[in-house]
Design an enzyme around this catalytic site. Structure first.
Site, mmCIF file in Angstrom:
data_model
loop_
_atom_site.group_PDB
_atom_site.id
_atom_site.type_symbol
_atom_site.label_atom_id
_atom_site.label_comp_id
_atom_site.label_asym_id
_atom_site.label_seq_id
_atom_site.Cartn_x
_atom_site.Cartn_y
_atom_site.Cartn_z
ATOM 1 N N SER A 1 48.728 47.965 41.620
ATOM 2 C CA SER A 1 47.658 47.713 40.650
ATOM 3 C C SER A 1 47.044 48.995 40.116
ATOM 4 O O SER A 1 46.374 48.976 39.082
ATOM 5 C CB SER A 1 46.562 46.861 41.286
ATOM 6 N N THR B 1 41.969 48.203 39.898
ATOM 7 C CA THR B 1 41.945 47.764 38.503
ATOM 8 C C THR B 1 40.700 48.252 37.756
ATOM 9 O O THR B 1 40.824 48.946 36.752
ATOM 10 C CB THR B 1 42.111 46.230 38.412
ATOM 11 N N GLU C 1 37.970 41.286 35.368
ATOM 12 C CA GLU C 1 39.168 41.079 36.185
ATOM 13 C C GLU C 1 39.046 39.867 37.111
ATOM 14 O O GLU C 1 38.045 39.724 37.832
ATOM 15 C CB GLU C 1 39.453 42.321 37.051
ATOM 16 N N ASP D 1 45.772 37.858 42.746
ATOM 17 C CA ASP D 1 46.697 38.733 43.468
ATOM 18 C C ASP D 1 46.629 38.533 44.979
ATOM 19 O O ASP D 1 47.661 38.529 45.662
ATOM 20 C CB ASP D 1 46.340 40.181 43.114
ATOM 21 N N HIS E 1 49.563 37.701 47.679
ATOM 22 C CA HIS E 1 49.877 38.490 48.885
ATOM 23 C C HIS E 1 49.843 37.615 50.140
ATOM 24 O O HIS E 1 50.606 37.822 51.069
ATOM 25 C CB HIS E 1 48.876 39.634 49.062
ATOM 26 N N ASP F 1 48.373 42.727 35.542
ATOM 27 C CA ASP F 1 48.905 44.059 35.831
ATOM 28 C C ASP F 1 50.339 43.972 36.357
ATOM 29 O O ASP F 1 51.128 44.884 36.229
ATOM 30 C CB ASP F 1 47.995 44.813 36.810
ATOM 31 N N HIS F 2 50.671 42.813 36.958
ATOM 32 C CA HIS F 2 51.999 42.557 37.531
ATOM 33 C C HIS F 2 51.967 41.148 38.083
ATOM 34 O O HIS F 2 50.899 40.532 38.143
ATOM 35 C CB HIS F 2 52.313 43.551 38.662
#
Ligand code: MG
Ligand code: ZN
Length: 383
Positions: free
Chosen positions: A97, A150, A271, A276, A280, A318-319
């Site tokens: 990130s 971020t 954000e 995310d 994970h 971001d991904h």
């Protein structure tokens, strides 16, 4: 003579062949990115305000899972200009990130863990700073700590993302008008020095409040001051555990920056940090609940843009995180999820753009181009 020419030609051709052989890129080295597409802004009005929404780890499957779960609907369906961005880092096909935020905030491909620094650890200037150069008001909101990768890439330059106390110190003097996120301890109970950054920020013209003092819904920030609100001592809890500040903070941030900036416009990054973290943890419910809250922020930003008419909203990630797939056997009410990793994946992620300048975000491009496209839309840019 003719023989000589033929020989020379053969040598040249052979030479070319050899060169091609020698220059063959090993598969681990990434080819240079293609030149950026020419901006379309001369044909379009520039926005006055920019709202950048980053869903951390929010790939297409995270969006799909959230959409099905909430009755096959997402606010993103209101957006017609859609693109894809390539997320790879300078030193790894799978980005973290920090490298990805440095790419879209500052316009450079860099190494994983870099905060606003290029591959040679030289600081690079973020889009937020360029917005400030244009007298725009600025804001940052996160559901992680405010010093997490971020948001950090918009106000800090640091060679390593986990230097949280150093990153917090960069908030002093950053002139960010409005910030909301966790991480109070990095500001006031520091191990690297005895500074109290909350006191320093107050001296710097901020009203600072936090979760222990006041609920954010009870605050009306003064327009002649800057505003910071720390939502947790470390990481904020998940929305499913009772975290409830993202929507009121986003509402307040838009209202405050709109009033404060008057005709100069504002830039804000909001954000959805924990989409995310669900990835994970390989927990679909975590991913979906964080997305569903974030989708409301997306809707709020689009409503603001509809009403205002001068606001560009860009929503991206971001991904992707988790290599998430929706498996056979799923129904919309009951999704069968499979994750291929507890880390990030290297897939492209979607970009949604709405409002003046949105057309620029169509196509397939590097994550660094998000910075270029946003920068081209700032008032000072003549291109
Ligand atoms: Mg993040
Ligand atoms: Zn992550």
């Amino acid at each position: 003579m003719r023989k000589y020419i033929i020989l020379t030609l053969a040598t040249i051709l052979l030479g070319i062949g050899c060169d091609t052989q020698q220059n063959m890129t090993p598969s681990t080295v990434l080819p240079p990115p293609p030149p950026p597409l020419p901006p379309l802004v001369d044909k379009l009005d520039k926005p006055e305000n920019i709202i950048l929404l980053i869903g951390d780890g929010m790939g297409l499957t995270q969006i799909t899972a959230g959409m099905y779960t909430q009755g096959n609907r997402t606010e993103l369906e209101r957006i017609k200009c859609i693109g894809l961005q390539k997320t790879y880092a300078d030193n790894d096909v799978v980005t973290d990130s920090a490298a990805s935020a440095t790419a879209f905030a500052c316009g450079v491909k860099t190494y994983n863990t870099a905060i606003g620094m290029d591959r040679d650890t030289l600081p690079v200037k973020s889009i937020l700073k360029f917005a400030q150069d244009n007298n725009m008001s600025t804001g940052l909101i996160a559901t992680s700590t405010i010093v997490h990768a971020t948001p950090a890439c918009f106000f800090s330059n640091n060679k390593y993302r986990r230097n949280y106390e150093e990153i917090a110190a960069d908030m002093v003097g950053s002139d960010v008008d409005f910030f909301v996120g966790g991480g109070k301890k990095y500001f006031e109970r520091r191990t690297i020095d005895d500074r109290n950054l909350i006191d320093e920020l107050k001296k710097d013209g901020y009203v600072i409040s936090d979760f222990a003092q006041k609920d954010i819904v009870d605050i009306t920030p003064a327009l002649d001051k800057k505003f910071g609100y720390l939502t947790a001592d470390t990481d904020p809890i998940p929305v499913s555990g009772g975290r409830d500040y993202l929507i009121p903070a986003s509402e307040l941030g838009l209202e405050y920056l709109d009033a404060k900036s008057a005709d100069n416009g504002f830039f804000i990054m909001i954000e959805g940090s924990q989409i995310d973290w669900g990835g994970h943890s390989n927990l679909l419910d975590y991913v979906v609940s964080e997305f569903m809250e974030y989708d409301k922020v997306i809707g709020m930003a689009l409503d603001f843009a509809d009403k205002d008419g001068k606001t560009l909203v860009v929503v991206t990630a971001d991904h992707e995180t988790g290599g998430l797939a929706i498996q056979p056997g799923s129904t919309m009410d009951s999704l069968e999820a499979a994750f291929t990793t507890t880390k990030h994946s290297g897939t492209m992620v979607p970009v949604f753009a709405y409002g003046p300048g949105a057309e620029n975000f169509q196509g397939i491009y590097e994550n660094t181009e998000i910075f270029e496209k946003l920068k081209n839309l700032l008032p000072s840019e003549t291109k």
